[in-house]
Motif scaffolding. Structure first.
Motif: not given
Length: 274
Positions: A107, A153, A243-246, A269
């Motif tokens: 991440k 992303e 895939s989008k994380k933010y 992390e």
């Protein structure tokens, strides 16, 4: 030769500073009087009283030819000195959007490889090199360097895996972000130099200085551009999201992302390289 038809957007101007959104593939300035594809020439063309030495622009930091985004210039010596002290003391905050090759398995990471000149390349190339066991004899005069990276992303560009990230340089070495991304195996999309001249299909290098914070005592500057990649049809026509994380494309969303990357990494992390 006239400057090419590419507007330079003014983001902020006061009696002390001029801040612009530098286009990609443009020099800041040049010793070659025939080279007109420079920020200085474009500003002089728009603002004629800046075209002579009596009204010089003082660059308090720099962006590579291929890098776009926030570029700050001081309009007098005292403002230049004040901004320069902030950079020297590492009191500024710079945030870059980038798209890198590959999908990342973490991440967030801190990249801490020292950087020096690449002794294997011609002196005129100014190419840099990360100091590793393999490059110990070819990395000239290495200096400490640190970059923090946060994954935003993942997706595909021309069916090849890529990842959108935000990069925060904690030091200010030449080509730091480009070399640090390359040394961890995720070269910036379109970076011809640090892909060993292999990455030639994209129309640009996908590195953009999105936000600059200068905490000056009498003039706090917090300047941000709009997101530059997903408004570019040359990119979006070849992009497939995965895939989008933010969320990060709106200015307030990007500020929240900056807040995340500013926090101390949690042990579970944050991966550390170098």
């Amino acid at each position: 030769m006239k400057p090419r038809n590419m507007a330079i957007e003014k983001l902020y101007q006061s009696v002390n500073f001029l801040i612009v959104n530098k286009p990609y593939d443009m020099y800041i300035n040049s010793d070659d009087e025939n080279e007109k594809n420079t920020v200085v020439c474009h500003i002089a063309e728009q603002d004629s009283h800046r075209s002579n030495s009596a009204q010089p622009l003082h660059f308090v930091h720099r962006l590579d030819y291929s890098t776009s985004g926030v570029l700050c210039m001081a309009l007098n010596k005292s403002a230049a000195a004040a901004a320069g002290r902030l950079f020297e003391k590492r009191l500024t905050n710079k945030y870059y959007l980038a798209i890198v090759r590959g999908h990342l398995s973490f991440k967030m990471c801190d990249i801490k490889y020292p950087l020096g000149s690449d002794r294997t390349s011609p002196d005129t190339s100014h190419k840099m090199l990360a100091l590793t066991e393999a490059t110990r004899t070819s990395c000239g005069s290495p200096r400490s360097a640190e970059t923090r990276l946060l994954v935003l992303e993942s997706g595909y560009y021309e069916d090849n895996p890529v990842t959108v990230v935000v990069l925060k340089p904690l030091t200010g070495r030449r080509h730091q972000l480009r070399v640090h991304c390359s040394v961890i195996g995720h070269t910036i999309l379109g970076d011809y130099t640090y892909s060993n001249r292999q990455d030639t299909s994209p129309h640009r290098m996908f590195l953009h200085a999105t936000r600059l914070v200068l905490p000056l005592p009498n003039e706090l500057l917090d300047i941000q551009t709009i997101e530059p990649f997903f408004s570019d049809n040359q990119f979006t026509s070849k992009w497939t999201p995965l895939s989008k994380k933010y969320n990060y494309c709106e200015k307030q969303d990007f500020i929240k992302v900056c807040d995340v990357i500013d926090k101390t990494c949690e042990i579970n992390e944050c991966k550390v390289f170098g």
